[in-house]
Design a protein around this motif. Structure first.
Motif, PDB file in Angstrom:
ATOM      1  N   LYS A   1       0.841  -1.206   0.000  1.00 35.79           N
ATOM      2  CA  LYS A   1       0.000   0.000   0.000  1.00 35.79           C
ATOM      3  C   LYS A   1       0.868   1.245   0.000  1.00 35.79           C
ATOM      4  O   LYS A   1       1.932   1.287   0.625  1.00 35.79           O
ATOM      5  N   GLY A   2       0.405   2.247  -0.722  1.00 34.02           N
ATOM      6  CA  GLY A   2       1.091   3.525  -0.758  1.00 34.02           C
ATOM      7  C   GLY A   2       2.273   3.602  -1.708  1.00 34.02           C
ATOM      8  O   GLY A   2       2.899   4.647  -1.811  1.00 34.02           O
ATOM      9  N   VAL A   3       2.592   2.521  -2.406  1.00 30.77           N
ATOM     10  CA  VAL A   3       3.705   2.525  -3.342  1.00 30.77           C
ATOM     11  C   VAL A   3       3.209   3.046  -4.691  1.00 30.77           C
ATOM     12  O   VAL A   3       2.185   2.593  -5.199  1.00 30.77           O
ATOM     13  N   LEU A   4       3.947   3.996  -5.254  1.00 28.93           N
ATOM     14  CA  LEU A   4       3.570   4.546  -6.561  1.00 28.93           C
ATOM     15  C   LEU A   4       3.622   3.471  -7.630  1.00 28.93           C
ATOM     16  O   LEU A   4       4.546   2.657  -7.657  1.00 28.93           O
ATOM     17  N   LYS A   5       2.650   3.492  -8.533  1.00 24.16           N
ATOM     18  CA  LYS A   5       2.648   2.554  -9.652  1.00 24.16           C
ATOM     19  C   LYS A   5       3.155   3.205 -10.932  1.00 24.16           C
ATOM     20  O   LYS A   5       3.460   2.527 -11.893  1.00 24.16           O
ATOM     21  N   ARG A   6       3.221   4.524 -10.928  1.00 23.57           N
ATOM     22  CA  ARG A   6       3.793   5.295 -12.034  1.00 23.57           C
ATOM     23  C   ARG A   6       4.656   6.385 -11.426  1.00 23.57           C
ATOM     24  O   ARG A   6       4.164   7.198 -10.667  1.00 23.57           O
ATOM     25  N   TYR A   7       5.944   6.361 -11.756  1.00 22.85           N
ATOM     26  CA  TYR A   7       6.829   7.360 -11.177  1.00 22.85           C
ATOM     27  C   TYR A   7       8.020   7.641 -12.086  1.00 22.85           C
ATOM     28  O   TYR A   7       8.307   6.905 -13.016  1.00 22.85           O
ATOM     29  N   VAL A   8       8.718   8.742 -11.769  1.00 16.71           N
ATOM     30  CA  VAL A   8       9.866   9.195 -12.559  1.00 16.71           C
ATOM     31  C   VAL A   8      11.125   8.451 -12.125  1.00 16.71           C
ATOM     32  O   VAL A   8      11.382   8.295 -10.934  1.00 16.71           O
ATOM     33  N   ALA A   9      11.874   8.002 -13.108  1.00 13.72           N
ATOM     34  CA  ALA A   9      13.197   7.411 -12.884  1.00 13.72           C
ATOM     35  C   ALA A   9      14.152   8.036 -13.898  1.00 13.72           C
ATOM     36  O   ALA A   9      13.758   8.337 -15.025  1.00 13.72           O
ATOM     37  N   VAL A  10      15.390   8.219 -13.466  1.00 12.54           N
ATOM     38  CA  VAL A  10      16.408   8.788 -14.359  1.00 12.54           C
ATOM     39  C   VAL A  10      17.566   7.797 -14.453  1.00 12.54           C
ATOM     40  O   VAL A  10      18.126   7.388 -13.438  1.00 12.54           O
ATOM     41  N   ALA A  11      17.884   7.411 -15.678  1.00 15.17           N
ATOM     42  CA  ALA A  11      19.006   6.502 -15.931  1.00 15.17           C
ATOM     43  C   ALA A  11      20.195   7.319 -16.394  1.00 15.17           C
ATOM     44  O   ALA A  11      20.070   8.187 -17.263  1.00 15.17           O
ATOM     45  N   SER A  12      21.338   7.033 -15.803  1.00 15.74           N
ATOM     46  CA  SER A  12      22.592   7.630 -16.257  1.00 15.74           C
ATOM     47  C   SER A  12      23.270   6.630 -17.186  1.00 15.74           C
ATOM     48  O   SER A  12      23.190   5.418 -16.960  1.00 15.74           O
ATOM     49  N   ALA A  13      23.928   7.133 -18.196  1.00 15.32           N
ATOM     50  CA  ALA A  13      24.623   6.262 -19.146  1.00 15.32           C
ATOM     51  C   ALA A  13      25.949   6.893 -19.527  1.00 15.32           C
ATOM     52  O   ALA A  13      26.111   8.111 -19.468  1.00 15.32           O
ATOM     53  N   GLU A  14      26.877   6.036 -19.899  1.00 13.88           N
ATOM     54  CA  GLU A  14      28.166   6.481 -20.414  1.00 13.88           C
ATOM     55  C   GLU A  14      28.458   5.718 -21.690  1.00 13.88           C
ATOM     56  O   GLU A  14      28.062   4.563 -21.837  1.00 13.88           O
ATOM     57  N   LYS A  15      29.166   6.379 -22.578  1.00 12.62           N
ATOM     58  CA  LYS A  15      29.559   5.746 -23.819  1.00 12.62           C
ATOM     59  C   LYS A  15      30.966   5.197 -23.643  1.00 12.62           C
ATOM     60  O   LYS A  15      31.920   5.936 -23.430  1.00 12.62           O
ATOM     61  N   TRP A  16      31.072   3.882 -23.670  1.00 12.73           N
ATOM     62  CA  TRP A  16      32.349   3.191 -23.506  1.00 12.73           C
ATOM     63  C   TRP A  16      32.759   2.686 -24.875  1.00 12.73           C
ATOM     64  O   TRP A  16      32.162   1.749 -25.401  1.00 12.73           O
ATOM     65  N   GLY A  17      33.756   3.307 -25.434  1.00 10.72           N
ATOM     66  CA  GLY A  17      34.153   2.949 -26.794  1.00 10.72           C
ATOM     67  C   GLY A  17      33.058   3.384 -27.754  1.00 10.72           C
ATOM     68  O   GLY A  17      32.704   4.551 -27.806  1.00 10.72           O
ATOM     69  N   SER A  18      32.485   2.434 -28.447  1.00  9.19           N
ATOM     70  CA  SER A  18      31.461   2.773 -29.428  1.00  9.19           C
ATOM     71  C   SER A  18      30.042   2.439 -28.964  1.00  9.19           C
ATOM     72  O   SER A  18      29.114   2.516 -29.746  1.00  9.19           O
ATOM     73  N   ARG A  19      29.880   2.075 -27.681  1.00 14.47           N
ATOM     74  CA  ARG A  19      28.528   1.716 -27.229  1.00 14.47           C
ATOM     75  C   ARG A  19      28.176   2.361 -25.901  1.00 14.47           C
ATOM     76  O   ARG A  19      29.038   2.636 -25.081  1.00 14.47           O
ATOM     77  N   TRP A  20      26.892   2.569 -25.711  1.00 17.44           N
ATOM     78  CA  TRP A  20      26.350   3.125 -24.485  1.00 17.44           C
ATOM     79  C   TRP A  20      26.149   2.021 -23.464  1.00 17.44           C
ATOM     80  O   TRP A  20      25.801   0.902 -23.810  1.00 17.44           O
ATOM     81  N   MET A  21      26.368   2.356 -22.193  1.00 19.54           N
ATOM     82  CA  MET A  21      26.122   1.451 -21.065  1.00 19.54           C
ATOM     83  C   MET A  21      25.302   2.198 -20.022  1.00 19.54           C
ATOM     84  O   MET A  21      25.598   3.355 -19.711  1.00 19.54           O
ATOM     85  N   ILE A  22      24.286   1.535 -19.476  1.00 19.20           N
ATOM     86  CA  ILE A  22      23.494   2.115 -18.401  1.00 19.20           C
ATOM     87  C   ILE A  22      24.306   1.932 -17.122  1.00 19.20           C
ATOM     88  O   ILE A  22      24.686   0.815 -16.777  1.00 19.20           O
ATOM     89  N   THR A  23      24.575   3.034 -16.415  1.00 15.20           N
ATOM     90  CA  THR A  23      25.444   2.969 -15.238  1.00 15.20           C
ATOM     91  C   THR A  23      24.711   3.161 -13.917  1.00 15.20           C
ATOM     92  O   THR A  23      25.189   2.707 -12.880  1.00 15.20           O
ATOM     93  N   LYS A  24      23.580   3.835 -13.943  1.00 10.24           N
ATOM     94  CA  LYS A  24      22.891   4.130 -12.688  1.00 10.24           C
ATOM     95  C   LYS A  24      21.425   4.422 -12.963  1.00 10.24           C
ATOM     96  O   LYS A  24      21.088   4.973 -14.006  1.00 10.24           O
ATOM     97  N   ILE A  25      20.580   4.051 -11.995  1.00 12.94           N
ATOM     98  CA  ILE A  25      19.160   4.362 -12.068  1.00 12.94           C
ATOM     99  C   ILE A  25      18.782   5.060 -10.768  1.00 12.94           C
ATOM    100  O   ILE A  25      19.069   4.547  -9.684  1.00 12.94           O
ATOM    101  N   ASP A  26      18.136   6.207 -10.870  1.00  6.98           N
ATOM    102  CA  ASP A  26      17.656   6.934  -9.698  1.00  6.98           C
ATOM    103  C   ASP A  26      16.154   7.137  -9.804  1.00  6.98           C
ATOM    104  O   ASP A  26      15.647   7.468 -10.890  1.00  6.98           O
ATOM    105  N   THR A  27      15.473   6.980  -8.678  1.00  7.78           N
ATOM    106  CA  THR A  27      14.055   7.341  -8.626  1.00  7.78           C
ATOM    107  C   THR A  27      13.947   8.624  -7.832  1.00  7.78           C
ATOM    108  O   THR A  27      14.805   8.930  -7.010  1.00  7.78           O
ATOM    109  N   HIS A  28      12.904   9.335  -8.059  1.00  6.68           N
ATOM    110  CA  HIS A  28      12.752  10.623  -7.407  1.00  6.68           C
ATOM    111  C   HIS A  28      11.514  10.674  -6.521  1.00  6.68           C
ATOM    112  O   HIS A  28      11.166  11.752  -6.037  1.00  6.68           O
TER     113      HIS A  28
END
Length: 174
Positions: A143-170
């Motif tokens: 109960k009380g947990v959001l079912k729709r919320y904002v999350a921000v993913a951080s990514a870095e480009k390592w060589g020629s490809r992107w990698m997801i490095t971190k996920i934050d919720t707000h």
């Protein structure tokens, strides 16, 4: 059992289609105008982000990253968080069923850095992602947990490809 943010996002960039193939996605070459390069990089990043969530949903559906490509798309904190969630699911004999949905967009991108980076802002909808016990019983959402919320993913480009490095919720609804 409460899972971290990695249990709260979906497999597509605003689409609800089938899982993409696990092939490697390379970023676009730096030819053309700066605007077209940025758009190509954003597209490549969103594709990696989609694949990251597809693999995470697969892993959470079996409480194991075995047989997934999660490590191809996530690293550092994002991967550690997902692996920790998987340990919790396995220890409690639970899995997640259903497919969370999201609406993601690249909200910042820095291509002129030694290690290019970017942020993806997502509105996660986990209302269809359910916790299921090994006996097949679906557990109610806390109960009380959001079912729709904002999350921000951080990514870095390592060589020629992107990698997801971190996920934050707000902690805010979207």
């Amino acid at each position: 059992m409460a899972l971290s943010v990695t249990a709260c996002s979906g497999p597509g960039s605003g689409s609800h289609d089938a899982s993409p193939s696990p092939q490697t996605v390379e970023a676009a070459p730096s030819t053309g105008t700066r605007g077209s390069r940025i758009e190509a990089e954003k597209s490549a990043l969103l594709d990696i982000y989609k694949r990251y969530w597809t693999e995470q949903v697969k892993a959470y559906g079996r409480a194991s990253d075995r047989g997934t490509d999660l490590q191809k798309y996530a690293t550092t904190q994002a991967l550690s968080r997902a692996l920790s969630d998987l340990q919790g699911l396995k220890a409690s004999h639970r899995v997640l069923r259903g497919v969370p949905q999201h609406d993601a967009e690249v909200t910042s991108i820095g291509l002129d850095k030694k290690v290019p980076d970017a942020k993806v802002t997502d509105c996660l909808d986990v209302s269809d992602w359910r916790t299921v016990t090994s006996s097949g019983k679906t557990l109610p959402a806390p109960k009380g947990v959001l079912k729709r919320y904002v999350a921000v993913a951080s990514a870095e480009k390592w060589g020629s490809r992107w990698m997801i490095t971190k996920i934050d919720t707000h902690g805010r609804a979207c």
